[in-house]
Design an enzyme around this catalytic site. Sequence first.
Site, PDB file in Angstrom:
ATOM      1  N   GLY A 173      62.699  76.963  21.088  1.00  0.00           N
ATOM      2  CA  GLY A 173      63.210  76.382  22.327  1.00  0.00           C
ATOM      3  C   GLY A 173      62.628  75.003  22.534  1.00  0.00           C
ATOM      4  N   CYS A 209      58.791  79.695  16.132  1.00  0.00           N
ATOM      5  CA  CYS A 209      58.439  78.411  16.738  1.00  0.00           C
ATOM      6  C   CYS A 209      57.933  78.615  18.181  1.00  0.00           C
ATOM      7  CB  CYS A 209      59.644  77.479  16.649  1.00  0.00           C
ATOM      8  SG  CYS A 209      59.227  75.765  16.858  1.00  0.00           S
ATOM      9  N   TYR A 210      58.714  78.226  19.193  1.00  0.00           N
ATOM     10  CA  TYR A 210      58.278  78.450  20.569  1.00  0.00           C
ATOM     11  C   TYR A 210      57.962  79.926  20.795  1.00  0.00           C
ATOM     12  CZ  TYR A 210      58.478  78.658  25.690  1.00  0.00           C
ATOM     13  OH  TYR A 210      58.183  78.886  27.006  1.00  0.00           O
ATOM     14  N   HIS A 219      61.574  77.568  10.839  1.00  0.00           N
ATOM     15  CA  HIS A 219      62.829  78.235  11.233  1.00  0.00           C
ATOM     16  C   HIS A 219      63.439  78.995  10.056  1.00  0.00           C
ATOM     17  CE1 HIS A 219      63.224  76.686  15.314  1.00  0.00           C
ATOM     18  NE2 HIS A 219      62.485  75.699  14.845  1.00  0.00           N
ATOM     19  N   GLU A 268      65.886  80.968  10.168  1.00  0.00           N
ATOM     20  CA  GLU A 268      67.320  81.213  10.362  1.00  0.00           C
ATOM     21  C   GLU A 268      68.205  80.104   9.785  1.00  0.00           C
ATOM     22  OE1 GLU A 268      65.101  80.348  12.575  1.00  0.00           O
ATOM     23  OE2 GLU A 268      65.895  79.267  14.289  1.00  0.00           O
ATOM     24  N   ASP A 270      92.630  85.562  17.467  1.00  0.00           N
ATOM     25  CA  ASP A 270      91.832  86.457  18.316  1.00  0.00           C
ATOM     26  C   ASP A 270      92.691  87.505  19.018  1.00  0.00           C
ATOM     27  OD1 ASP A 270      89.956  84.657  17.509  1.00  0.00           O
ATOM     28  OD2 ASP A 270      89.909  83.564  19.396  1.00  0.00           O
ATOM     29  N   LYS A 298      83.761  84.168  15.464  1.00  0.00           N
ATOM     30  CA  LYS A 298      85.131  83.993  14.940  1.00  0.00           C
ATOM     31  C   LYS A 298      85.271  84.502  13.498  1.00  0.00           C
ATOM     32  CE  LYS A 298      89.127  81.542  15.530  1.00  0.00           C
ATOM     33  NZ  LYS A 298      89.819  81.473  16.815  1.00  0.00           N
TER      34      LYS A 298
END
Length: 512
Positions: free
Chosen positions: A54, A81-82, A168, A170, A226, A368
């Site tokens: 963050g 991280c944060y 990170h 991710e 969708d 999506k």
Amino acid sequence: MRDLVAVFDFGSQYAQLIVRRVRELGVYAEIVRHDISKSDLMGIFPCALVFSGGPSSVLAPGHPEVDPEIMELNIPTFGICYGMQLVARFLGGKVEKGNSGEYGPASIEVVGAQSIFYGLGPCLDVWMSHGDHVVGLPEGFHILAGTASCPMAAIGNDEKKFYGVQFHPEVVHTPKGKDILGNFLYRVAQCKGGWTMSAFIEECTRDIRNRVGDSTVICALSGGVDSAVTAAMVNRAIGTQMQSIFVDNGLMRTAEVNEIRSLFSSSYPLNLTVVDACDRFLHNLKGITDPEEKRKIIGETFIQVFREEAKRLENARFLAQGTLYPDVIESSSAHGGPSSTIKSHHNVGGLPDEIGFELIEPFRYLFKDEVRLLGRELGLPDKLVFRQPFPGPGLAIRILGEVTSENLAVLRKADIIVQEEVKKHDGYRDIWQSFAVLLPVKSVGVMGDERTYANVVALRVVTSVDGMTADWVKLPYEVLGRISSRIINEVKGVNRVVYDISSKPPSTIEWE
Ligand code: XMP
């Protein structure tokens, strides 16, 4: 019961990405607000927690925190991280502001390879992006990896099952980041995994059946991915208890209405009513040139038609919509409002809440590309599942100026040429949208020995990840040349083609 990982959002731009990575690893994940209460959290039975990064500093007053009682639940926790700094500080460790921060690639040396770094080797490339860092370990923690400038790049407490990394995992720039997360999920938190699209379909089928009982569900089909996958999903659950309604507003592309009709009557049969409202839309749009007014009129006309159709149905308590996860979480930030607000323009036709149905939104928690996979799994053809986004107001916002049946005919012809030629291009799958725009401008030309005074068509071809930002595609000159020449030769009323080379921002994808 399935595993669920709660990803606490501290305002990170990567919170969605963490969710995706966890799901890719076969464990279902959801974003929760960082200030979720202990009782709300327990309501979703998480098997593990991930605290995101963050923009705040745990050293600043008023920084986002976690309900202290959650920290005492002893649920396996992974701080990024944060999130790592928050856990470390809460448990008595020390966090300091770095001299200059650390942004970009780094190489960490692994010293503790039993838990989150199991089997990954002694040295890993990672992506750093932080100002503060942990300089004092909380009791019971040990260092798992470090760099020269960040000696506590990863820390852990095996007994408490709390782990933290300063980098990170991710992002793709941490090549083994997914393995690190996988180790946390499977080795530390003992997740069972097995979250797959087919498992999701089974679960969703059961939920829809239980909720709907013997009522009727209406599904508004727009022709987009969708709503089509939503209809297929609800159809699988309740079959003829669903009535889908497709409003033909006369603003669709060539053959689009027939394609929808034939898909859902022969290849994928479901209860479908196609309402021909072309004249009504065109009549209401007569003389209108202002883009916002057009959009408003189209939205209102759609709702009128839809209401009239819905009135004919008995026991229609529910409305199924293809709302996706980004729509739901867009309004939820670490410091912002609750996550339940849905942006109405994302819903099919922008149906307002007071239309009086209970909503069924089976994909509220999907992205999506997950919906596309699901569409395939449900047996919808690739042609539909991978089609480009098309705006609710249709061709009306690609005709600048008044929408008339003559203008629509010209644009449809030009548009089909753009589609045909762009599809032949190798990079087609990377293109977000490609279309023609009819400009309210006439220019002089010469065809044969004759002077012409005819319309201009603009080509818009863009790449994008989510439609929020976009860049124009550097299409090869030959492709551009073929499109231009075909449009000028084959579409009567057009004698000039121009290419739109604007990015979003500052332009937008559609011209209106
Ligand atoms: P803009 O033009 O805002 O478009 O850059 C971003 C993306 O959204 C689509 N779009 C719409 N989709 N209803 C929709 O369902 C609308 O009113 C609408 N307006 C724009 C556009 O095609 C692009 O993909």
